[in-house]
Design a protein around this motif. Structure first.
Motif, short mmCIF file in Angstrom:
data_model
loop_
_atom_site.label_atom_id
_atom_site.label_comp_id
_atom_site.label_asym_id
_atom_site.label_seq_id
_atom_site.Cartn_x
_atom_site.Cartn_y
_atom_site.Cartn_z
N MET A 38 -18.85 -22.40 4.16
CA MET A 38 -17.96 -21.66 5.05
C MET A 38 -18.19 -21.57 6.47
O MET A 38 -17.94 -20.54 6.98
CB MET A 38 -18.05 -19.85 4.42
CG MET A 38 -17.61 -20.00 2.74
SD MET A 38 -16.13 -20.56 2.72
CE MET A 38 -16.02 -22.06 1.98
N GLN A 39 -19.08 -22.53 7.04
CA GLN A 39 -19.25 -22.44 8.35
C GLN A 39 -17.97 -22.38 9.25
O GLN A 39 -17.97 -22.13 10.55
CB GLN A 39 -20.21 -23.48 8.75
CG GLN A 39 -21.77 -23.20 8.45
CD GLN A 39 -22.27 -22.01 8.98
OE1 GLN A 39 -22.56 -21.89 10.01
NE2 GLN A 39 -22.66 -21.20 7.82
N ALA A 40 -17.01 -22.94 8.70
CA ALA A 40 -15.88 -23.21 9.12
C ALA A 40 -15.04 -21.91 9.49
O ALA A 40 -14.44 -21.54 10.75
CB ALA A 40 -14.71 -24.11 8.74
N GLN A 71 -5.18 -12.83 -0.12
CA GLN A 71 -4.98 -13.36 1.28
C GLN A 71 -4.90 -14.76 1.73
O GLN A 71 -4.17 -15.28 2.23
CB GLN A 71 -5.79 -12.37 2.30
CG GLN A 71 -5.43 -10.80 2.44
CD GLN A 71 -4.16 -10.45 2.10
OE1 GLN A 71 -3.32 -10.72 2.91
NE2 GLN A 71 -3.99 -9.64 1.11
N LEU A 72 -5.88 -15.20 0.98
CA LEU A 72 -6.21 -16.76 0.94
C LEU A 72 -4.75 -17.42 0.35
O LEU A 72 -4.36 -18.25 1.17
CB LEU A 72 -7.35 -17.36 0.41
CG LEU A 72 -8.67 -16.84 0.84
CD1 LEU A 72 -9.81 -17.09 0.12
CD2 LEU A 72 -8.95 -17.40 2.40
N VAL A 73 -4.43 -17.04 -0.61
CA VAL A 73 -3.11 -17.46 -1.35
C VAL A 73 -2.09 -17.17 -0.57
O VAL A 73 -1.06 -18.19 -0.26
CB VAL A 73 -2.95 -16.86 -2.61
CG1 VAL A 73 -1.37 -17.34 -3.54
CG2 VAL A 73 -4.01 -17.34 -3.43
N ASN A 74 -1.86 -16.10 0.05
CA ASN A 74 -0.59 -16.02 1.16
C ASN A 74 -0.69 -16.70 2.23
O ASN A 74 0.30 -17.06 2.70
CB ASN A 74 -0.90 -14.29 1.57
CG ASN A 74 -0.48 -13.34 0.57
OD1 ASN A 74 0.16 -13.64 -0.49
ND2 ASN A 74 -0.77 -12.07 0.45
N PHE A 75 -1.96 -17.14 2.90
CA PHE A 75 -1.99 -18.12 3.78
C PHE A 75 -1.64 -19.32 3.63
O PHE A 75 -0.73 -19.92 4.20
CB PHE A 75 -3.15 -18.03 4.56
CG PHE A 75 -3.52 -16.87 5.44
CD1 PHE A 75 -2.72 -16.91 6.78
CD2 PHE A 75 -4.85 -15.94 5.40
CE1 PHE A 75 -3.07 -15.72 7.79
CE2 PHE A 75 -4.71 -14.91 6.23
CZ PHE A 75 -4.02 -14.83 7.39
N ARG A 76 -2.00 -19.89 2.42
CA ARG A 76 -1.92 -21.01 1.87
C ARG A 76 -0.25 -21.23 1.49
O ARG A 76 0.43 -22.37 1.86
CB ARG A 76 -2.62 -21.36 0.75
CG ARG A 76 -2.41 -22.79 0.09
CD ARG A 76 -3.09 -22.88 -1.24
NE ARG A 76 -2.29 -22.36 -2.33
CZ ARG A 76 -2.80 -21.94 -3.62
NH1 ARG A 76 -4.30 -22.59 -3.94
NH2 ARG A 76 -2.28 -21.50 -4.15
N MET A 85 -5.40 -21.06 9.44
CA MET A 85 -5.66 -20.62 8.11
C MET A 85 -4.81 -21.57 6.99
O MET A 85 -5.24 -22.20 6.23
CB MET A 85 -5.33 -19.31 7.85
CG MET A 85 -6.35 -18.37 8.55
SD MET A 85 -7.93 -18.55 7.81
CE MET A 85 -7.76 -17.95 6.21
N ALA A 86 -3.50 -22.09 7.35
CA ALA A 86 -2.76 -22.65 6.51
C ALA A 86 -3.31 -24.33 6.54
O ALA A 86 -3.43 -24.86 5.39
CB ALA A 86 -1.36 -23.07 7.11
N TYR A 87 -3.76 -24.58 7.60
CA TYR A 87 -4.52 -25.99 7.79
C TYR A 87 -5.62 -26.20 6.93
O TYR A 87 -5.86 -27.00 6.03
CB TYR A 87 -4.61 -26.69 9.14
CG TYR A 87 -5.49 -27.85 9.09
CD1 TYR A 87 -4.64 -29.11 9.11
CD2 TYR A 87 -6.72 -27.82 9.33
CE1 TYR A 87 -5.45 -30.33 9.26
CE2 TYR A 87 -7.57 -29.13 9.39
CZ TYR A 87 -6.75 -30.09 9.20
OH TYR A 87 -7.18 -31.41 9.50
#
Length: 236
Positions: A38-40, A71-76, A85-87
């Protein structure tokens, strides 16, 4: 044949050992942990996802796992728009997104001091009224009805609102009003955002960002009463 000075007889072996140690360190792979992977996230969300009290990037450490996953799903899937985030999330599976959400949700870390200080008393009073009581005449429920009386969120999928930068809160309400940010239907936050004036959004963001946060506040286990609006995200 040249003879090395006596001082070099001591330096050369030490230098060789240092070079070998350096080469070994370079060759050694980093530990394969979620924290390392998760360093990114650190570049925007701060060390361990704790963020800071400035800027547009929210704290993600300690948020309910269901909320982070949504939220992760929403960005994806494009319901929230952010190119970075999408990338990052484009090729990640639902299972891995849950691992990420669980990792950050489990972190209990200190909060920074309140960002907003010396705000006008009238503005703070209106903000607190909306957060704690809502405005029935405008059809606006209290934030505390959905986000918890302590404003630390409700498990599994409703986030806390304390410790967020004022500009981030303002930006998110703007995104809901314009459709830049969406959630699973029915999108209750979009409904609320469109009923609020710009002045009331500013009042809420100002009051929320002026509140101190005790270390490690946990989300409430459940809502004290039925939610005032139907929210698709709360059920996911």
């Amino acid at each position: 044949m040249k003879v090395l000075p006596s001082s070099l007889h001591r330096v050369v072996p030490a230098l060789a050992a240092a070079l070998l140690a350096s080469a070994s360190a370079v060759a050694a792979p980093p530990p394969d942990t979620m924290a390392q992977r998760m360093q990114a996230c650190v570049a925007c969300h701060g060390k361990e996802g704790r963020a800071t009290n400035s800027g547009f990037f929210p704290r993600i450490a300690g948020k309910p796992a269901g909320y982070l996953y949504n939220q992760l799903v929403n960005f994806r899937e494009g319901r929230r728009r952010n190119g970075t985030m999408a990338y990052l999330l484009d090729q990640m599976s639902d299972a891995y997104l849950r691992e990420i959400a669980d990792h950050f949700s489990a972190l209990e870390l200190p909060y920074p001091p309140p960002q907003t200080t010396h705000a006008p008393a009238a503005l703070l009073a209106r903000g607190e009224q909306l957060v704690r009581q809502g405005d029935a005449a405008l059809g606006i429920p209290a934030c505390a009805q959905c986000h918890g009386q302590a404003m630390t969120g409700i498990a599994p999928a409703t986030p806390g609102l304390l410790g967020l930068p004022r500009d981030y809160i303002l930006a998110q309400f703007g995104a809901w009003r314009t459709g830049e940010r969406r959630a699973a239907a029915p999108d209750c936050m979009a409904q609320v955002a469109k009923r609020l004036s710009a002045q009331d959004v500013t009042a809420m963001a100002t009051w929320l960002s002026a509140q101190p946060v005790n270390a490690g506040p946990a989300p409430a286990a459940s809502a004290a009463a039925n939610l005032p609006l139907e929210c698709g995200s709360a059920a996911r």
